[in-house]
Structure formats: C-alpha cells, structure tokens
Design an enzyme around this catalytic site. Structure first.
Site, PDB file in Angstrom:
ATOM      1  N   GLY A 115       4.127   5.091   1.268  1.00 37.12           N
ATOM      2  CA  GLY A 115       3.151   5.810   2.080  1.00 37.12           C
ATOM      3  C   GLY A 115       2.548   6.998   1.339  1.00 37.12           C
ATOM      4  CD  GLU A 118       0.606   2.337   2.134  1.00 39.92           C
ATOM      5  OE1 GLU A 118       1.602   2.835   2.690  1.00 39.92           O
ATOM      6  OE2 GLU A 118       0.126   1.237   2.448  1.00 39.92           O
ATOM      7  CD  GLU A 140       5.215   0.450   0.726  1.00 35.79           C
ATOM      8  OE1 GLU A 140       5.123   0.073  -0.465  1.00 35.79           O
ATOM      9  OE2 GLU A 140       4.620   1.455   1.169  1.00 35.79           O
TER      10      GLU A 140
END
Ligand code: NAI
Length: 636
Positions: A115, A118, A140
């Site tokens: 994340g 991201e 992930e």
C-alpha cells in the site's frame, strides 16, 4: 494546519508547498491502517477547499517510508463485505489522490512496500533516495492477496506491464537506482539533497516520462500476449489450487484494468481463501521468529569459521555478504579453494555490482593459522562430524577467544552435551545449525543444551537475525526439529519406492501436495550417504529401505555423484513422466512428518505448535499455503 490528526503532520511553507508527514502513533514503522487512511482522507478534504501549491509526502520514521497495509487488520476480514470494503477504501482514496489538481510527490527513503508504493504511485512524481535501505515492491502476492489499491492499474502504466507483472507476481523489491532506471522513480538522489530535489521536482511542471510505444501497446491492445506469457511463468512455480492470487492479479489487470472492484467475485474468492489466511499466519510466524533476535543487543562484527567444507565455506561467505569481516580456517589453503570460488559466485549473483562484490570478497579472509579466533565475536565450528576432532579443536580455541564471544557448533547429529565436556565454560556452547544450501534456506536452528547460559542463546539468536536468517531455539535432541521430521518422511518415500512406485510418481505426489521439491529428489540432493546416516540415527532402529542400500552400495550417492535415484545432468534431475499418482499417496507420505512434528512439540524439543509450523516451513519448505504441518492437520 490543525486537522487534529494522530498519525500525520501537515506543514505548509511560506511559498505554499505542503508536506504530509506520516509518523504512525505508537509504532516504529509506518503502516496504512484504517485510521491512517481515514486521516489521509481528511488531509485531502482540507486541500480540496484550499489547494496548496504542491504536496510532498514523506515519512517521519527512521525506519522507512511505509511498510504496507496494516497486516493485523487482514486477520479481521471474516466476511466478504469486510474484504470488499478494505479494497474499496484504498482504491477510492488513492484514485482521489491521483486526481488532485495540484502536483504531488512522494519521497521514498527506506522501505516502501505494498500500500505504501500504491500511495506513491498515485502521486505525480516519485523521488527515490539512494541508500541501501531503500526498497520498493508490491509483495501482496506473498500474503496470498493482490495489490488492490491501484497497484495493478498504475504500476503497469508507469513501468510497462512486463516489468510490473514481474514485480507483482514475485513480490520482489527493487532499490532506488533500479527504480530510476526502470522509470518507477522520476529521480534518484542522495539523502543530503532530497528535500531540495523534491521541491524542485514537484514545482517543475515537468511531464511524466511517457512509456515507450511498445510498452503502451502491451498495456493496451496486446494485453493478452503479456497475460498468457505471465500465466505460463506462474504455472511453472505455483498451482492455482494452492496459490490463486498470482492468477487473480493477471486477470484483474488484463480483464478489469487493474480494478479489483470490477470483479467482486475475485475479491471474495481471494480474501476468503485458506491460502491467504495461512500465508498471513506464516507472515506472523516469521515475525515471531524474528522476535527471538530482539532479546539481546549482541552485535557481531567479526566472525571466525572453522572448516571450509560444504557448510563452513558457505556460512563464511554468507556472513561476509551480510557485511561482517570473516576469517575462514581449514587445514590448508588448498582446502579453502572451492569455498572461495563459491563465495565469489555468490557475491557476484547477489550484489550485482563488481565493486560491492569485491568488497565482500575482501571481507572474507583465509586464515590457516586461526589468528582470527582472538578477534572474533562469533566462532562457528563446522569441521568433520567427529566428537574427538571437535574436542581437540575446542581445547585449542577456547583459551584464545575474546571474553563474551560466542562459541557455536554447526553439528547436525552430535549432542552438544557430549561436545562441550572439552570446554572450561561448557554452558557457553551453543548450536547454530544452518541448512544446506546456506544461501537459500531462511531458517537456522539455535540449539540449546541442558543448562546453557540464556544470555549466550539470546546472543546467538541476535547474531542469526543480524545475518538475516530466522532463528528458532530448539532443544539438543537428535535431529533437532527439522531433520527429525524429515527423516520419517524420507523413509516413507523410499518405502513407497521399495513397493514399486516410481521415484517420479512419489515426487509428483508431494509436488501436487505443495512441496517445493519431491522427497526422492531431496534425498538425491542431500546425498544418499547422508540420508543413510541420518536414517540410522533418526529412524528409531527401522531397517534401511532396499532402494537406498542398493544405490549406496553401488556408489550412487545422488546429485554429487551424478547418479542417485535419478541421473543428474547440468544440475538437474533427469526425470521420466510421473504417470498417475495413486489416491492417498501424498497423505500417506506426509503423515509421518506431521506425526513427528506433533511428537516433538509434546516432547518440548520446540516450544509450541506455532513455532513447530514455522520451523518446518522455513527449514524444509513445507507447503506454506497450508500454514504448516500442524495447522494443516487441524484444518482437516
Ligand atoms: P565437510 O566434510 O564438507 O567439511 C569439513 C571441513 O572441515 C573440511 O574442509 C576439513 O578439511 C575441515 N576440517 C576438519 N578438521 C579440521 C580442523 N581440525 N581444523 C580446521 N578444519 C578442519 O563437512 P560439512 O558437510 O561442511 O559438515 C561440517 C559440519 O556441519 C558437520 O558438523 C555437519 O554435521 C554439519 N552440517 C552439515 C550439513 C550438510 O548438509 N552437509 C548441514 C548442516 C550441518
């Protein structure tokens, strides 16, 4: 600006450039929990009303930028709705960030994973700070899930789909320089200029680097080509019934443009899969093992390894690779030749930079006289498996060691209680049991003899962490944990061969079960002579399998002799087609391993069932998607 935030600080300079600094309360590393994401939403709300001239994201932690989502929160996803809500929250928030009309930039220093990356990808610019700790990746898939907060959309846009797939499907991380070369980072700068460089870049108005035409085609009309290539690559490593996430990543990118919300069924399937649950469990097991290294502040700088054979040579090389100064002792310089050659290959492969490889090689010092003993913080004995030889050696080295230094043996089968009688301070001997091949195997058993000095055991665990391995304390019993559970498993596999089932079929049964390598190929790799010796010690007096005896008598010792159960060519076992696997074969072969694991927990060789699962996964490669042998049995 006062937004009443707990985890972020927002600062605005005289020219109207804002900084959003993430410093998650009560933690040493940043992760994107529900609360952290909620506050980011508030920051974007505030800037919607009063846009800054530019917005720079940075970390308030020494440790790095952002380690990823808060993995603890994954364990609470007990309904499909909660799973979808988690994906939706990040996807929407980062889309919002990507759409703001002021320029944004993320300064990436230290780890930037999942994340965290991201978030950075949703910024207009990404500035990588060139230092060893800087690592970017979307790991992930290793937790059995997918980068659903925009990673599957934006990474391919930024670096092209082939490189993006490679990162997302393997979970591997890249450093700052590489990030710049592949177009993930816009700039790569040293730490001292990062603030000035960030300001300049975010205010530059400079357009993003456009993807080369071919990559744009592959990310558009030719997606199918990339997707089918990627599926083939993944299929070589992971079966969809065991590891569905990599296949889902390819599908979500190819069919839904990286938007998992377009296919709620995929989200439900992945998030509720036993694989994701078990891999998250394995992540926490790994954290538990790492925790053993935190009980002592012991830090080694110099290591002395005695015995430059298969194990000692590779242990010494590994320690040098991890930054230590290592002296390596054997009976003659000639005996060290092969170890030094292997070390040189390891450094070239792992460091990929001739200067760094040279520096690592310079840290590995041949030392026939053993002068290094007097300076070492850790002395590791890895000579022949012979009690008298080890006693004689200990008598010579103990008086020469620094006070406070660790003396460790890499023995696989001798009792520490028998070895340490040669020592003046027997309570200070500890086992540090590495696995072969050293560079590949993450686990190291820290063997604790009766009455061992706790502080030495803790220091040994800290040392194992320092060289980036996972320490598992085990009691000094034959085979410790890992070899003790492998022995009955290998025996069962060879009994099956004695019954007339082909080695290929036996191996295929266990590959289909999810093992990284079949048991017969494993025996060939370890060496049939070693398997025989281990069997004699660990099989509780059981007769040796006929197939093993016959081969050992003919000098067929496996990979090292070119012929064992298989013929070996160019480092590969030459296998025939496996044929049909008899029903129930895998369960029959796995049973003795699982039984023995249970027994060892009951006997206290390893402290509890969780640690036993961790040890068997990281020490044997036992199918991680099962969460370990005991977790697997419990789930049946
Ligand atoms: P190896 O036979 O490949 O190497 C032993 C080396 O020690 C030889 O190079 C020999 O010249 C040297 N040596 C013997 N006596 C010495 C002395 N007094 N001073 C200096 N050097 C001396 O043996 P390997 O396989 O590396 O095993 C070493 C130890 O590691 C044994 O205790 C073994 O049980 C243990 N071990 C072996 C594993 C394996 O897969 N081979 C796995 C884990 C542990």
């Amino acid at each position: 600006m006062n937004l009443n935030l707990q985890h972020w600080r927002v600062e605005l300079d005289a020219e109207g450039v804002a900084s959003a600094i993430l410093d998650k309360a009560g933690e040493t590393a940043n992760s994107l929990s529900v609360a952290v994401m909620g506050e980011l939403g508030k920051i974007l709300d505030a800037f919607e009303k009063q846009p800054p001239k530019a917005l720079i994201f940075r970390s308030g932690k020494e440790a790095g930028f952002i380690a990823g989502a808060d993995i603890q929160e994954f364990t609470q996803l007990d309904t499909a709705e909660k799973g979808r809500a988690l994906v939706e929250r990040g996807w929407t928030l980062f889309n919002r960030l990507a759409a703001v009309n002021y320029p944004t930039l993320a300064i990436i220093r230290g780890h930037c994973l999942g994340g965290g990356l991201e978030l950075a990808l949703a910024c207009r610019y990404l500035l990588a700070v060139d230092e060893p700790a800087t690592k970017m990746g979307l790991p992930e898939v290793m937790l059995g899930i997918f980068p659903g907060w925009g990673g599957m959309l934006r990474l391919p846009q930024r670096v092209g789909p082939t490189a993006a797939m490679d990162m997302m499907l393997t979970g591997k991380t890249i450093d700052a320089k590489r990030a710049k070369r592949m177009g993930l980072a816009d700039e790569c700068v040293p730490p001292r200029v990062m603030d000035a460089a960030a300001r300049q870049l975010v205010l530059s108005g400079q357009p993003r680097r456009a993807l080369p035409v071919m990559q744009r085609l592959l990310n558009g009309p030719l997606k199918g080509v990339v997707a089918s290539g990627a599926r083939k690559q993944v299929a070589k490593k992971a079966r969809p019934e065991h590891y569905p996430a990599p296949y889902a990543i390819i599908d979500i990118w190819a069919k839904h443009n990286g938007n998992a919300l377009a296919s709620p069924a995929i989200i439900d399937r992945i998030i509720s899969s036993p694989t994701a649950r078990n891999l998250v469990r394995v992540f926490f097991l790994q954290e538990r093992l790492k925790g053993f290294g935190k009980a002592s502040d012991f830090k080694a700088q110099r290591v002395h390894v005695i015995g430059a054979g298969v194990m000692g040579g590779d242990i010494a090389a590994w320690c040098a690779l991890r930054g230590m100064t290592v002296t390596l002792q054997d009976q003659s310089l000639e005996r060290m030749g092969p170890a030094l050659q292997r070390a040189s290959k390891l450094f070239a492969r792992r460091l990929r930079d001739p200067l760094k490889a040279r520096a690592a090689f310079d840290r590995l010092i041949p030392d026939v006289n053993g002068d290094g003993v007097a300076h070492a913080d850790v002395v590791i004995e890895a000579i022949f498996e012979n009690v008298a030889a080890k006693h004689a050696l200990f008598k010579v080295i103990e008086p020469r060691m620094k006070p406070g230094a660790i003396l460790a043996s890499n023995t696989s089968s001798l009792k520490l209680e028998d070895l340490r009688i040669a020592l003046k301070r027997p309570e200070r001997l500890v086992g540090i049991h590495f696995f072969n091949p050293v560079a590949m195997m993450p686990l190291v058993e820290v063997v604790v003899a009766q009455g061992a000095d706790d502080s030495v055991v803790q220091a040994a665990c800290a040392f194992v962490r320092q060289i980036d391995k996972l320490p598992l304390p085990v009691r000094s019993e034959p085979g410790f944990l890992v070899n003790a559970v492998l022995a009955p498993y290998m025996l069962a596999a060879m009994r099956a061969v004695d019954e007339g089932i082909s080695p290929e079929t036996v191996d295929e049964a266990m590959l289909a079960f999810g093992m990284p390598m079949g048991p017969i190929e494993l025996i060939d790799t370890v060496g049939l002579d070693i398997a025989m010796a281990a069997g004699q010690q660990l099989a509780g007096g059981a007769e040796a399998p006929r197939c093993l005896l016959a081969r050992v008598q003919q000098g067929q010792l496996g990979k090292k002799s070119g012929q064992g159960f298989y013929r070996w060519a160019e480092g590969k076992a030459q296998k025939a087609a496996p044929g049909g696997v008899p029903p129930g074969l895998a369960a029959r072969l796995a049973k003795p391993l699982i039984d023995r694991t249970e027994q060892l927990v009951a006997d206290g060789v390893v402290a509890d069932a969780e640690l036993a699962d961790a040890g068997v996964i990281f020490g044997t490669g036992f199918a991680p998607f099962t969460g370990g042998p005991l977790n697997f049995r419990q789930a049946r």
